[in-house]
Design an enzyme around this catalytic site. Structure first.
Site, PDB file in Angstrom:
ATOM      1  N   MET A  12     -24.591 -32.592   3.481  1.00 54.10           N
ATOM      2  CA  MET A  12     -23.747 -32.394   2.520  1.00 54.10           C
ATOM      3  C   MET A  12     -22.593 -32.183   3.875  1.00 54.10           C
ATOM      4  O   MET A  12     -22.272 -31.535   4.139  1.00 54.10           O
ATOM      5  CB  MET A  12     -24.142 -31.004   1.523  1.00 54.10           C
ATOM      6  CG  MET A  12     -22.332 -30.741   0.792  1.00 54.10           C
ATOM      7  SD  MET A  12     -23.284 -32.122  -0.776  1.00 54.10           S
ATOM      8  CE  MET A  12     -24.505 -31.249  -1.596  1.00 54.10           C
ATOM      9  N   GLY A  41     -27.604 -41.522   8.397  1.00 56.78           N
ATOM     10  CA  GLY A  41     -28.918 -41.726   7.435  1.00 56.78           C
ATOM     11  C   GLY A  41     -29.090 -41.574   6.040  1.00 56.78           C
ATOM     12  O   GLY A  41     -29.481 -43.108   6.356  1.00 56.78           O
ATOM     13  N   LYS A 222      -9.017 -54.799  13.722  1.00 59.95           N
ATOM     14  CA  LYS A 222      -9.622 -55.481  14.226  1.00 59.95           C
ATOM     15  C   LYS A 222     -10.712 -56.344  14.074  1.00 59.95           C
ATOM     16  O   LYS A 222      -9.884 -57.467  14.839  1.00 59.95           O
ATOM     17  CB  LYS A 222      -8.814 -55.393  15.742  1.00 59.95           C
ATOM     18  CG  LYS A 222      -7.790 -54.719  16.099  1.00 59.95           C
ATOM     19  CD  LYS A 222      -7.847 -54.630  17.646  1.00 59.95           C
ATOM     20  CE  LYS A 222      -8.456 -52.978  18.168  1.00 59.95           C
ATOM     21  NZ  LYS A 222      -8.821 -52.650  19.329  1.00 59.95           N
ATOM     22  N   ASP A 244     -10.041 -43.551   2.711  1.00 63.04           N
ATOM     23  CA  ASP A 244     -10.672 -42.452   3.830  1.00 63.04           C
ATOM     24  C   ASP A 244     -11.726 -43.317   4.209  1.00 63.04           C
ATOM     25  O   ASP A 244     -11.951 -44.142   3.469  1.00 63.04           O
ATOM     26  CB  ASP A 244     -11.128 -41.463   2.746  1.00 63.04           C
ATOM     27  CG  ASP A 244     -13.135 -40.795   3.429  1.00 63.04           C
ATOM     28  OD1 ASP A 244     -13.008 -40.875   4.593  1.00 63.04           O
ATOM     29  OD2 ASP A 244     -12.919 -39.971   2.189  1.00 63.04           O
ATOM     30  N   ALA A 247     -17.255 -43.158   5.566  1.00 64.52           N
ATOM     31  CA  ALA A 247     -18.294 -43.956   5.663  1.00 64.52           C
ATOM     32  C   ALA A 247     -18.593 -45.629   5.671  1.00 64.52           C
ATOM     33  O   ALA A 247     -19.795 -46.264   5.803  1.00 64.52           O
ATOM     34  CB  ALA A 247     -18.757 -44.179   4.099  1.00 64.52           C
ATOM     35  N   ALA A 248     -17.061 -45.584   6.436  1.00 64.12           N
ATOM     36  CA  ALA A 248     -17.615 -47.423   6.870  1.00 64.12           C
ATOM     37  C   ALA A 248     -18.355 -47.729   7.558  1.00 64.12           C
ATOM     38  O   ALA A 248     -18.687 -48.855   7.433  1.00 64.12           O
ATOM     39  CB  ALA A 248     -15.666 -47.563   6.869  1.00 64.12           C
ATOM     40  N   GLY A 249     -18.473 -47.284   8.756  1.00 66.95           N
ATOM     41  CA  GLY A 249     -19.649 -47.440   9.747  1.00 66.95           C
ATOM     42  C   GLY A 249     -20.785 -47.745   9.234  1.00 66.95           C
ATOM     43  O   GLY A 249     -21.676 -49.019   9.657  1.00 66.95           O
ATOM     44  N   ASP A 250     -21.494 -46.342   8.492  1.00 68.96           N
ATOM     45  CA  ASP A 250     -22.844 -46.910   7.683  1.00 68.96           C
ATOM     46  C   ASP A 250     -22.577 -47.923   6.809  1.00 68.96           C
ATOM     47  O   ASP A 250     -23.635 -48.072   6.172  1.00 68.96           O
ATOM     48  CB  ASP A 250     -23.108 -44.944   7.128  1.00 68.96           C
ATOM     49  CG  ASP A 250     -22.599 -43.892   8.011  1.00 68.96           C
ATOM     50  OD1 ASP A 250     -22.977 -44.291   9.219  1.00 68.96           O
ATOM     51  OD2 ASP A 250     -22.252 -42.407   7.644  1.00 68.96           O
ATOM     52  N   SER A 289     -18.138 -43.311  -2.139  1.00 63.10           N
ATOM     53  CA  SER A 289     -17.256 -45.170  -1.191  1.00 63.10           C
ATOM     54  C   SER A 289     -18.207 -45.755  -2.028  1.00 63.10           C
ATOM     55  O   SER A 289     -18.400 -47.204  -1.131  1.00 63.10           O
ATOM     56  CB  SER A 289     -16.664 -44.234  -0.398  1.00 63.10           C
ATOM     57  OG  SER A 289     -17.430 -44.451   0.699  1.00 63.10           O
TER      58      SER A 289
END
Length: 305
Positions: A12, A41, A222, A244, A247-250, A289
């Protein structure tokens, strides 16, 4: 049978907006506070499910009030959740996140039940690993557990995608079996203890020589760089106003796995992942997101006008 099996953390996220980060010993009055389902995950599983098909998440939660909310978020997004282990007397994982006005974040994770996902529990779900086409992993569960999962997956020719975050050094037993490694720049620097003072090219070469089949380095604004023994590829990111980046990588990892299953085309999967990650940084929160196919298509259509 799940085509994509995601094994990892569920947390959470306790998110506070701030104008700036406090100095040592300083207290700041923050802005808006939200409780948002997260965990690397669970985030990746939800992204893969909303943007693909036949996804199952396996993790561990506590017996507290956070657990039902996290399960509900995954189920609502289309992920199967029948094999989540509930640990009595242990808290569900929690991430404390501050987000500044530029959309940058700082995160402290209390793993809780995530660190109870041990090799013994993995043995109980080994058939799930063997049957999946792709297994998607991160490092918010114990490394010994990752090692066990990778061992089972490689024996059964299940493709392994590893997002090596949070950054840490990993044993060769894991790295040599990875099909797709998804580090960002900082994570790449920490993966190999013996390569700390080497250039990026030398680190990439070392990982490929170890047996990593494909390396995808994400570099935020980049773009991304892809490396294999015989190929290199650079993709630009989409230019958006970041709200924000939590969570971009996830989202990138989940979208990449979903597209790889659907298209079986590496370049298309990378392009799709870049697009989904760009969408995610325009929204606040982790799982809040993550787009579904319709939302992503509308986002891309709006950009093309």
């Amino acid at each position: 049978m799940a085509k994509i099996l995601v094994i990892g953390s569920m947390n959470m996220d306790l998110v506070v907006e701030t104008e700036r980060y406090p100095e040592e010993g300083e207290t700041l009055i923050g802005g808006k506070f939200e409780q948002i389902p997260g965990g690397k995950g669970a985030n990746q599983a939800l992204a893969a499910a909303k943007l693909g098909d036949q996804v199952e998440f396996i993790g561990a939660c506590g017996d507290d009030s956070f657990a039902p909310k996290l399960k509900s978020s995954l189920k609502a997004g289309g992920a199967e959740i029948d094999n989540i282990f509930e640990i009595k007397g242990v808290s569900t994982g929690v991430a404390v996140i501050t987000v500044d006005k530029k959309g940058n974040n700082r995160i402290i994770v209390s793993p809780g039940a995530n660190y109870e996902l041990d090799s013994e529990k993995i043995e109980k779900i080994k058939d799930k690993i063997a049957e999946a086409e792709i297994i998607l992993l991160q490092l918010e569960i114990p490394v010994d557990t990752i090692e066990k999962i990778v061992e089972i997956a490689s024996k059964n020719k299940t493709k392994i995608i590893l997002d090596p975050a949070p950054a840490q050094k990993l044993p060769a037993d894991i790295l040599t079996r990875v099909d797709y490694l998804l580090p960002n720049e900082g994570e790449l620097d920490l993966l190999l203890a013996e390569a700390e003072n080497k250039s990026r090219a030398e680190k990439i070469e070392a990982l490929l020589k170890m047996g990593v089949k494909n390396i995808i380095v994400t570099e935020g604004e980049k773009g991304i760089n892809y490396y294999s023994q015989n190929n290199k590829l650079h993709l630009e990111t989409l230019k958006v106003k970041a709200v924000d980046t939590t969570a971009a990588g996830d989202v990138f990892a989940g979208a990449f796995a979903a597209s790889l299953i659907a298209e079986n085309n590496l370049k298309k999967a990378l392009e799709f992942a870049v697009q989904a990650a760009a969408y995610s940084v325009t929204k606040r929160g982790a799982q809040s997101s993550i787009p579904d196919k319709k939302e992503l298509n509308e986002f891309l259509a709006e950009r093309s006008k």
